[in-house]
Design a protein around this motif. Structure first.
Motif, mmCIF file in Angstrom:
data_model
loop_
_atom_site.group_PDB
_atom_site.id
_atom_site.type_symbol
_atom_site.label_atom_id
_atom_site.label_comp_id
_atom_site.label_asym_id
_atom_site.label_seq_id
_atom_site.Cartn_x
_atom_site.Cartn_y
_atom_site.Cartn_z
ATOM 1 N N ALA A 152 -32.014 71.785 70.262
ATOM 2 C CA ALA A 152 -32.254 73.087 70.879
ATOM 3 C C ALA A 152 -31.340 74.154 70.285
ATOM 4 C CB ALA A 152 -32.050 72.995 72.387
ATOM 5 N N ASP A 153 -30.120 73.769 69.934
ATOM 6 C CA ASP A 153 -29.176 74.700 69.310
ATOM 7 C C ASP A 153 -29.748 75.212 67.991
ATOM 8 O OD1 ASP A 153 -26.940 76.086 68.458
ATOM 9 O OD2 ASP A 153 -25.533 74.505 68.991
ATOM 10 N N PHE A 154 -30.232 74.294 67.160
ATOM 11 C CA PHE A 154 -30.823 74.706 65.886
ATOM 12 C C PHE A 154 -32.066 75.555 66.118
ATOM 13 C CE2 PHE A 154 -33.753 73.959 62.290
ATOM 14 C CZ PHE A 154 -32.977 74.456 61.262
ATOM 15 N N ALA A 155 -32.894 75.166 67.096
ATOM 16 C CA ALA A 155 -34.119 75.921 67.382
ATOM 17 C C ALA A 155 -33.788 77.348 67.802
ATOM 18 C CB ALA A 155 -34.925 75.222 68.472
ATOM 19 N N PHE A 156 -32.695 77.528 68.533
ATOM 20 C CA PHE A 156 -32.282 78.864 68.965
ATOM 21 C C PHE A 156 -31.940 79.730 67.760
ATOM 22 C CE2 PHE A 156 -28.914 81.865 70.185
ATOM 23 C CZ PHE A 156 -29.517 82.523 71.239
ATOM 24 N N HIS A 157 -31.116 79.212 66.874
ATOM 25 C CA HIS A 157 -30.717 79.994 65.696
ATOM 26 C C HIS A 157 -31.903 80.232 64.765
ATOM 27 C CE1 HIS A 157 -26.341 80.314 66.262
ATOM 28 N NE2 HIS A 157 -26.475 79.193 66.931
ATOM 29 N N ARG A 158 -32.775 79.253 64.671
ATOM 30 C CA ARG A 158 -33.962 79.415 63.815
ATOM 31 C C ARG A 158 -34.909 80.470 64.387
ATOM 32 N NH1 ARG A 158 -39.006 77.789 62.192
ATOM 33 N NH2 ARG A 158 -39.170 77.039 60.021
ATOM 34 N N ALA A 159 -35.033 80.511 65.713
ATOM 35 C CA ALA A 159 -35.906 81.499 66.348
ATOM 36 C C ALA A 159 -35.396 82.913 66.101
ATOM 37 C CB ALA A 159 -36.009 81.216 67.845
ATOM 38 N N ILE A 160 -34.081 83.064 66.077
ATOM 39 C CA ILE A 160 -33.511 84.381 65.765
ATOM 40 C C ILE A 160 -33.812 84.752 64.317
ATOM 41 C CG2 ILE A 160 -31.330 85.628 65.440
ATOM 42 C CD1 ILE A 160 -30.328 84.132 67.947
ATOM 43 N N ALA A 161 -33.635 83.782 63.412
ATOM 44 C CA ALA A 161 -33.961 84.038 62.010
ATOM 45 C C ALA A 161 -35.440 84.404 61.859
ATOM 46 C CB ALA A 161 -33.634 82.807 61.163
ATOM 47 N N GLN A 162 -36.294 83.714 62.599
ATOM 48 C CA GLN A 162 -37.733 83.993 62.545
ATOM 49 C C GLN A 162 -38.020 85.424 63.004
ATOM 50 O OE1 GLN A 162 -40.077 81.087 61.867
ATOM 51 N NE2 GLN A 162 -41.215 82.870 61.199
#
Length: 255
Positions: A152-162
């Motif tokens: 979930a931590d990675f998904a959070f940062h990836r969603a911001i990048a997206q």
């Protein structure tokens, strides 16, 4: 609680119980309570002393054997390996190398994610904002269930990048992959600090500040929140690296 629920509960708790048993035995090896060649207590004795099941004991022994610390002998028991001191030195060196790599990755992330947070605040769509919030909520749920939060931590940062709507920000995070989440790299010998709910709740508070700044469309606040989050991570891991000769303490989760 029915049989299925009991099995699910045991499955969920087993990794933590095994972690504690691995740490306890490893500490006794390093402290000299168990010397190379010594026989460990029997499976039944370990179950009784630590209040765990035979499955947990067997998992812990398997992990200690994989680290080169113990040697199971069919029909004779489990013995501390003659190579245990060398194995411990190797584990400490491996941890030091991993922490150094974490700091290198964080340096790269500082150069990328601070600006990506600002761009996300300026450019995010409603659906992209929803993805950021969904990843934030998933972290919360994993934290409440006592599960690893790295995904979930990675998904959070990836969603911001997206949400920057620049595909190269996402591509860079995808290349970094698992290395983006520092504690995932040192989990086998990490301290309780890095795995505790208190620590992860602090991470989530930092995530909340980032999420709210992005949601408010405040680019400068988003920069500051992301900078604060990554800078805090740098300070934590610099502290681990500077432990130097005390790195073995990380094996016991006492930092």
């Amino acid at each position: 609680m029915n049989t299925d629920e009991r099995l699910a509960d045991e499955t969920q708790r087993r990794p933590k119980l095994a972690d504690r048993l691995v740490d306890a035995i490893r500490e006794q090896i390093v402290s000299g309570i168990f010397q190379p060649g010594d026989k460990l207590p029997t499976e039944a004795q370990l179950c009784g002393e630590y209040g765990v099941s035979r499955t947990v004991v067997r998992e812990a022994v398997t992990r200690l054997a994989a680290d080169g610390l113990v040697l199971p002998r069919q029909g004779a028991g489990v013995f501390v390996s003659e190579q245990a001191p060398t194995a411990l030195a190797s584990l400490a060196a491996d941890l030091s190398g991993k922490v150094s790599m974490v700091l290198n990755v964080l340096e790269v992330r500082m150069a990328i994610e601070i600006e990506s947070a600002a761009l996300a605040a300026q450019r995010r769509s409603p659906s992209q904002e929803a993805d950021i919030r969904a990843a934030f909520r998933e972290f919360d749920m994993q934290l409440q269930r006592g599960e690893p939060t790295g995904t979930a931590d990675f998904a959070f940062h990836r969603a911001i990048a997206q949400a920057t709507n620049n595909p190269f920000y996402v591509e860079i995070l995808d290349v970094l992959g698992r290395r983006t989440i520092p504690r995932d790299l040192v989990t086998t010998v990490s301290s309780e600090l890095l795995q505790s709910q208190e620590y992860q709740a602090k991470l989530q508070a930092e995530h909340r500040a980032i999420m709210e700044a992005v949601s408010d469309g405040d680019a400068e606040a988003a920069r500051d929140a992301m900078r604060g989050h990554l800078s805090a991570s740098q300070r934590r891991y610099h502290g681990l690296l500077q432990s130097g000769g005390d790195l073995q303490r990380l094996f016991f989760r006492k930092l």
